[in-house]
Design a protein around this motif. Sequence first.
Motif, PDB file in Angstrom:
ATOM      1  N   TYR A 267     -12.603 -52.274  -4.046  1.00 44.36           N
ATOM      2  CA  TYR A 267     -11.534 -52.962  -3.325  1.00 44.36           C
ATOM      3  C   TYR A 267     -10.668 -51.938  -2.595  1.00 44.36           C
ATOM      4  CZ  TYR A 267     -12.839 -56.795  -6.466  1.00 44.36           C
ATOM      5  OH  TYR A 267     -13.522 -57.755  -7.166  1.00 44.36           O
ATOM      6  N   ALA A 268     -10.706 -51.985  -1.278  1.00 44.59           N
ATOM      7  CA  ALA A 268      -9.877 -51.091  -0.480  1.00 44.59           C
ATOM      8  C   ALA A 268      -8.408 -51.353  -0.782  1.00 44.59           C
ATOM      9  CB  ALA A 268     -10.160 -51.313   1.007  1.00 44.59           C
ATOM     10  N   MET A 269      -7.629 -50.285  -0.933  1.00 41.07           N
ATOM     11  CA  MET A 269      -6.209 -50.395  -1.258  1.00 41.07           C
ATOM     12  C   MET A 269      -5.393 -49.538  -0.297  1.00 41.07           C
ATOM     13  SD  MET A 269      -5.614 -52.191  -4.183  1.00 41.07           S
ATOM     14  CE  MET A 269      -6.760 -53.021  -5.311  1.00 41.07           C
ATOM     15  N   SER A 379      -1.879 -57.036  -7.637  1.00 43.36           N
ATOM     16  CA  SER A 379      -1.848 -58.419  -7.138  1.00 43.36           C
ATOM     17  C   SER A 379      -2.272 -58.530  -5.684  1.00 43.36           C
ATOM     18  CB  SER A 379      -0.450 -59.017  -7.312  1.00 43.36           C
ATOM     19  OG  SER A 379      -0.183 -59.214  -8.685  1.00 43.36           O
ATOM     20  N   ALA A 380      -2.295 -57.416  -4.975  1.00 44.07           N
ATOM     21  CA  ALA A 380      -2.719 -57.422  -3.568  1.00 44.07           C
ATOM     22  C   ALA A 380      -3.267 -56.048  -3.227  1.00 44.07           C
ATOM     23  CB  ALA A 380      -1.559 -57.782  -2.651  1.00 44.07           C
ATOM     24  N   GLN A 381      -4.041 -55.989  -2.162  1.00 42.49           N
ATOM     25  CA  GLN A 381      -4.666 -54.742  -1.739  1.00 42.49           C
ATOM     26  C   GLN A 381      -3.877 -54.026  -0.652  1.00 42.49           C
ATOM     27  OE1 GLN A 381      -8.720 -57.150  -2.107  1.00 42.49           O
ATOM     28  NE2 GLN A 381      -9.065 -55.218  -1.065  1.00 42.49           N
ATOM     29  N   LEU A 382      -2.833 -54.662  -0.164  1.00 46.74           N
ATOM     30  CA  LEU A 382      -1.994 -54.034   0.844  1.00 46.74           C
ATOM     31  C   LEU A 382      -0.567 -54.546   0.693  1.00 46.74           C
ATOM     32  CD1 LEU A 382      -2.822 -55.553   4.364  1.00 46.74           C
ATOM     33  CD2 LEU A 382      -3.346 -56.664   2.221  1.00 46.74           C
ATOM     34  N   PRO A 392      -4.702 -59.691   8.026  1.00 48.50           N
ATOM     35  CA  PRO A 392      -5.052 -58.283   8.285  1.00 48.50           C
ATOM     36  C   PRO A 392      -6.502 -58.148   8.734  1.00 48.50           C
ATOM     37  CG  PRO A 392      -3.977 -58.541   6.153  1.00 48.50           C
ATOM     38  CD  PRO A 392      -4.334 -59.918   6.628  1.00 48.50           C
ATOM     39  N   GLN A 393      -6.711 -57.336   9.740  1.00 57.99           N
ATOM     40  CA  GLN A 393      -8.061 -57.101  10.257  1.00 57.99           C
ATOM     41  C   GLN A 393      -8.778 -55.964   9.534  1.00 57.99           C
ATOM     42  OE1 GLN A 393      -9.455 -58.987  12.783  1.00 57.99           O
ATOM     43  NE2 GLN A 393      -7.639 -60.276  12.771  1.00 57.99           N
ATOM     44  N   MET A 400     -12.078 -56.164   7.702  1.00 62.39           N
ATOM     45  CA  MET A 400     -12.133 -57.380   6.897  1.00 62.39           C
ATOM     46  C   MET A 400     -13.009 -58.393   7.637  1.00 62.39           C
ATOM     47  SD  MET A 400     -10.172 -56.737   4.208  1.00 62.39           S
ATOM     48  CE  MET A 400     -10.973 -55.119   4.257  1.00 62.39           C
ATOM     49  N   ASP A 401     -14.101 -58.813   7.023  1.00 61.70           N
ATOM     50  CA  ASP A 401     -15.074 -59.646   7.730  1.00 61.70           C
ATOM     51  C   ASP A 401     -14.781 -61.145   7.628  1.00 61.70           C
ATOM     52  OD1 ASP A 401     -15.660 -59.812   5.054  1.00 61.70           O
ATOM     53  OD2 ASP A 401     -17.782 -59.296   5.249  1.00 61.70           O
ATOM     54  N   THR A 402     -13.737 -61.531   6.908  1.00 61.17           N
ATOM     55  CA  THR A 402     -13.297 -62.928   6.884  1.00 61.17           C
ATOM     56  C   THR A 402     -11.767 -62.944   6.890  1.00 61.17           C
ATOM     57  OG1 THR A 402     -13.046 -63.190   4.482  1.00 61.17           O
ATOM     58  CG2 THR A 402     -15.269 -63.487   5.387  1.00 61.17           C
ATOM     59  N   TYR A 403     -11.208 -64.117   7.059  1.00 62.60           N
ATOM     60  CA  TYR A 403      -9.742 -64.225   7.083  1.00 62.60           C
ATOM     61  C   TYR A 403      -9.115 -64.025   5.716  1.00 62.60           C
ATOM     62  CZ  TYR A 403      -9.640 -68.927   4.947  1.00 62.60           C
ATOM     63  OH  TYR A 403      -9.739 -69.992   4.081  1.00 62.60           O
ATOM     64  N   HIS A 404      -9.944 -64.017   4.647  1.00 66.80           N
ATOM     65  CA  HIS A 404      -9.388 -63.865   3.314  1.00 66.80           C
ATOM     66  C   HIS A 404      -9.975 -62.686   2.537  1.00 66.80           C
ATOM     67  CE1 HIS A 404     -13.114 -65.861   2.727  1.00 66.80           C
ATOM     68  NE2 HIS A 404     -12.705 -67.057   2.360  1.00 66.80           N
ATOM     69  N   ARG A 405     -10.759 -61.846   3.180  1.00 64.94           N
ATOM     70  CA  ARG A 405     -11.371 -60.721   2.472  1.00 64.94           C
ATOM     71  C   ARG A 405     -10.310 -59.761   1.930  1.00 64.94           C
ATOM     72  NH1 ARG A 405     -17.125 -59.290   2.135  1.00 64.94           N
ATOM     73  NH2 ARG A 405     -17.126 -57.672   0.553  1.00 64.94           N
ATOM     74  N   TRP A 406      -9.157 -59.698   2.588  1.00 64.57           N
ATOM     75  CA  TRP A 406      -8.103 -58.786   2.161  1.00 64.57           C
ATOM     76  C   TRP A 406      -7.499 -59.179   0.811  1.00 64.57           C
ATOM     77  CZ3 TRP A 406      -3.006 -60.533   1.638  1.00 64.57           C
ATOM     78  CH2 TRP A 406      -2.741 -61.789   2.187  1.00 64.57           C
TER      79      TRP A 406
END
Length: 470
Positions: A267-269, A379-382, A392-393, A400-406
């Motif tokens: 998971y990218a942070m 709780s979040a990655q950003l 977030p793109q 991020m390949d979908t609108y909710h991947r983040w």
Amino acid sequence: MGLLDKDALELSGMLEAREVSAEELMRATLERIEAVNGAVNAVVSLRDGDALLAEARAADATPRKGWLHGVPMAVKDLANVAGIETSMGSPLFAGQIPKADDVMVARMRAAGALFIGKTNTPEFGLGSHTFNPVHGATRNPYGLDRSAGGSSGGAAVALATRMLAVADGSDMMGSLRNPAGWNNVYGFRPSWGLVPSEPAGEMFLHQLATNGPMARSPADIAALLEVQAGWDRHQPHGLEAAPYVSRIKADVRGRRIGWLGGWGGAYAMEPGILALCEGALAEFATMGCVIEPVAAPFPAQKLWDSWTTLRSWAIAGNLAPLLADRKMRAGLKPEAIWEAERGIAMSAMEVHRASAVRSEWFRRAAALFEQYDALILPSAQLWPFPVDWAYPQAINGQAMDTYHRWMEVVIPVGLIGLPCLNIPAGFGTNGLPMGMQMFGPARGDLGLLQLGHAWHEATNWPARRPPILP
């Protein structure tokens, strides 16, 4: 400390002892909403003030119904409250006035809650960023140019700004956790089935989303959970309610907590998040808990593939009738159309394979909880992103390949319906809050609330008020 800085249980005690009247509390609430809601846009569909004050006076003159008697509440705008608009953030349903309460709402009303309006949510609750074409965007009170998270973003902001003392929310993909983390409050996703949804439509197959409580303390979370929880005889699934408040104070020394970090780098942070959380974990060690790092216990990609299949399938079940109507379809946001079309195109065996992966992960998690009382993830990655973004793109250059991947970090919990408490973890160098997901075994709700209560007594992060408050 002013009246509205007090926690909900303390306010309830004051109301019961007649140290304050429901009318006084309602007047203070309306004055706070007038003062700060214009800046954050968290409370929507606010009812007439004179009518609300009359209801508060009536509450003062009648026997107490429960601990919420005389406490103002606004319900997330996905649930029905009789006589108050339910738009779900969609122009298709703007102006819709339900005649009856949803199950959870009816339980809160029976406990004496006074419903003042709604809290804002994304359209149909899709996406962890609260904006919609009906009510606009909700802003983060710790940075007014930042997102409040979602989909319970309005509720989290109303709590942080002291417009509400306690609130409801709902969670499919982090919606009780992400906004709580970004607004320095607590949000609790209960074990799936503990808080019922509605006995409507298909009731057997979809087990991803749940209602739950939000507050500025775990004790208030526990108190509202006691009201919301319990099997509904009109539904096939469900768990019985249990006493939580009376058992929330406990000796947590020796409890074992596993730190999952960024799931082994999957998971990218954004910079600073893992360091902040790791620093916060030291407080658990001070409390006598045992903290251990835990390697990624399951392949992240398998979790993601299972989640996105089951999520799209569930959303398609709800939105397919709207997609079939050309006029209705034109009123849906692109992300909703994408989810529904994706779900409609799935075969039964694709869904079966996704649920088999879910089952495999549940068995692995159950084995982990033979070693640990709780596991923790951010709780979040950003950090809260600009409020004018749709989503977030990229995170650290990773697209991020979908609108909710983040929000991928929340799915290990939601996929298998585990209880999870967002606990405030402190603030970054940017002045913005961050939280941690503390989750436990199925039906382990009480143990998490006990850990959360001990954490709150040691840290009390929600006492750090947003800078916009007078």
